[in-house]
Design a protein around this motif. Structure first.
Motif, short mmCIF file in Angstrom:
data_model
loop_
_atom_site.label_atom_id
_atom_site.label_comp_id
_atom_site.label_asym_id
_atom_site.label_seq_id
_atom_site.Cartn_x
_atom_site.Cartn_y
_atom_site.Cartn_z
N VAL A 54 -5.73 4.62 19.22
CA VAL A 54 -5.17 5.10 17.95
C VAL A 54 -5.90 6.38 17.57
O VAL A 54 -7.12 6.43 17.58
CB VAL A 54 -5.33 4.04 16.85
N GLU A 55 -5.14 7.41 17.25
CA GLU A 55 -5.75 8.68 16.87
C GLU A 55 -6.38 8.52 15.49
O GLU A 55 -5.69 8.20 14.51
CB GLU A 55 -4.70 9.78 16.86
N PRO A 56 -7.69 8.74 15.37
CA PRO A 56 -8.37 8.55 14.07
C PRO A 56 -7.75 9.34 12.93
O PRO A 56 -7.65 8.85 11.80
CB PRO A 56 -9.81 9.01 14.35
N SER A 57 -7.30 10.56 13.21
CA SER A 57 -6.75 11.40 12.15
C SER A 57 -5.38 10.92 11.68
O SER A 57 -4.88 11.39 10.64
CB SER A 57 -6.65 12.85 12.63
N SER A 58 -4.75 10.01 12.44
CA SER A 58 -3.41 9.54 12.08
C SER A 58 -3.43 8.30 11.20
O SER A 58 -2.39 7.89 10.68
CB SER A 58 -2.61 9.24 13.35
N ILE A 59 -4.60 7.69 11.03
CA ILE A 59 -4.69 6.44 10.27
C ILE A 59 -4.58 6.73 8.77
O ILE A 59 -5.31 7.55 8.22
CB ILE A 59 -6.01 5.72 10.56
N TYR A 60 -3.65 6.06 8.13
CA TYR A 60 -3.45 6.25 6.69
C TYR A 60 -3.16 4.90 6.05
O TYR A 60 -2.31 4.14 6.53
CB TYR A 60 -2.29 7.21 6.43
N THR A 61 -3.86 4.59 4.98
CA THR A 61 -3.61 3.35 4.24
C THR A 61 -3.45 3.67 2.76
O THR A 61 -4.09 4.59 2.23
CB THR A 61 -4.78 2.35 4.42
N THR A 62 -2.60 2.91 2.12
CA THR A 62 -2.38 3.08 0.69
C THR A 62 -2.08 1.73 0.05
O THR A 62 -1.45 0.86 0.68
CB THR A 62 -1.22 4.06 0.42
N VAL A 63 -2.54 1.52 -1.16
CA VAL A 63 -2.32 0.26 -1.88
C VAL A 63 -0.97 0.36 -2.61
O VAL A 63 -0.74 1.30 -3.37
CB VAL A 63 -3.45 -0.01 -2.88
N LEU A 64 -0.09 -0.61 -2.36
CA LEU A 64 1.24 -0.60 -2.96
C LEU A 64 1.28 -1.37 -4.29
O LEU A 64 2.13 -1.12 -5.13
CB LEU A 64 2.25 -1.22 -2.00
N THR A 65 0.37 -2.34 -4.44
CA THR A 65 0.35 -3.16 -5.64
C THR A 65 -0.14 -2.36 -6.85
O THR A 65 -1.11 -1.61 -6.76
CB THR A 65 -0.55 -4.39 -5.44
N GLU A 66 0.54 -2.52 -7.97
CA GLU A 66 0.16 -1.81 -9.20
C GLU A 66 -0.62 -2.74 -10.14
O GLU A 66 -0.77 -3.93 -9.87
CB GLU A 66 1.41 -1.26 -9.88
N ASP A 67 -1.08 -2.19 -11.24
CA ASP A 67 -1.80 -2.95 -12.27
C ASP A 67 -3.01 -3.68 -11.69
O ASP A 67 -3.16 -4.91 -11.79
CB ASP A 67 -0.87 -3.98 -12.95
N ILE A 68 -3.90 -2.92 -11.09
CA ILE A 68 -5.12 -3.47 -10.51
C ILE A 68 -6.30 -3.08 -11.40
O ILE A 68 -6.39 -1.94 -11.86
CB ILE A 68 -5.33 -2.94 -9.08
#
Length: 238
Positions: A166-180
């Motif tokens: 896996v290309e390190p620069s391609s890894i992307y994560t985001t939190v979809l849940t709101e009201d945290i």
């Protein structure tokens, strides 16, 4: 279709190496004639046949996160290592909604070397014992794998599998849940950083051996022919 074109199509089909009939799954003949790069089509068919998405979805992600808890930074390490065994068992991190971009596999060719780039994305449903809400995180990444044909001392070609990761620069994560809550946001920021370290190795462990198995089942002469056709097609587009 006029008679001359029928004759040309028949000749092109007869020129396909007989190794196509030895393949372990159907559809390779169609893949050979597909307008997309034939090798990309073959890899996609093989990944679907071997249920690559299902294998990734069944990964024991929480076990890997727990194992990395001793070295995880900040709140993630403190939380995982400080959980009782019961709380760790009550926690879960399940991979859902996985999508491998079978139709978008990108191939690169140079003489007898080639590479494939595969985009995949999925959601992670995180459940923690102290939080009743399931927190959904989205992750996407690009897997790159390279191969080449190499001659042995007798001049016979064989397939060599190079880097698959896996290309390190391609890894992307985001939190979809709101009201945290703010405290949970701090935890999730560290959690996402830990995911970026754990997930690539888990994905590689499932997908890379499958791609190697798919291409090793191809006749080397057929593989070389497909590479030459792809290179010629690319030159014609320039």
């Amino acid at each position: 279709m006029c008679p001359i074109w029928r004759l040309l199509v028949l000749l092109s089909l007869l020129s396909v190496p007989s190794a196509l009939h030895k393949q372990p799954w159907r559809g390779l003949a169609k893949a050979h004639m597909d307008s997309k790069p034939a090798l990309a089509r073959i890899i996609a068919q093989g990944l679907m046949k071997h249920n690559a998405e299902g294998r990734i979805q069944n990964l024991r992600l929480m076990d890997s996160l727990n194992a990395s808890g001793q070295t995880a930074p900040g709140m993630v390490g403190w939380l995982i290592s400080g959980m009782s065994l019961q709380h760790q068992q009550e926690s879960s991190a399940n991979i859902t909604n996985i999508q491998l971009d079978y139709g978008g596999i990108r191939m690169s060719f140079h003489k007898e070397w080639f590479s494939a780039n595969i985009l995949l994305e999925f959601d992670i449903d995180l459940r923690l014992p102290f939080n009743i809400k399931i927190i959904k995180t989205h992750a996407c990444m690009n897997l790159a794998v390279e191969f080449w044909l190499e001659k042995d001392e007798f001049g016979r070609r064989h397939l060599v599998i190079g880097n698959c990761s896996v290309e390190p620069s391609s890894i992307y994560t985001t939190v979809l849940t709101e009201d945290i809550s703010p405290k949970m946001k701090h935890f999730l920021r560290n959690f996402r950083g830990n995911l970026a370290k754990v997930i690539p190795h888990l994905v590689e462990s499932q997908v890379c051996p499958l791609i190697g198995e798919i291409l090793r089942q191809l006749d080397v002469k057929l593989l070389k022919s497909l590479m030459e056709q792809a290179s010629a097609h690319k030159r014609n587009q320039l």
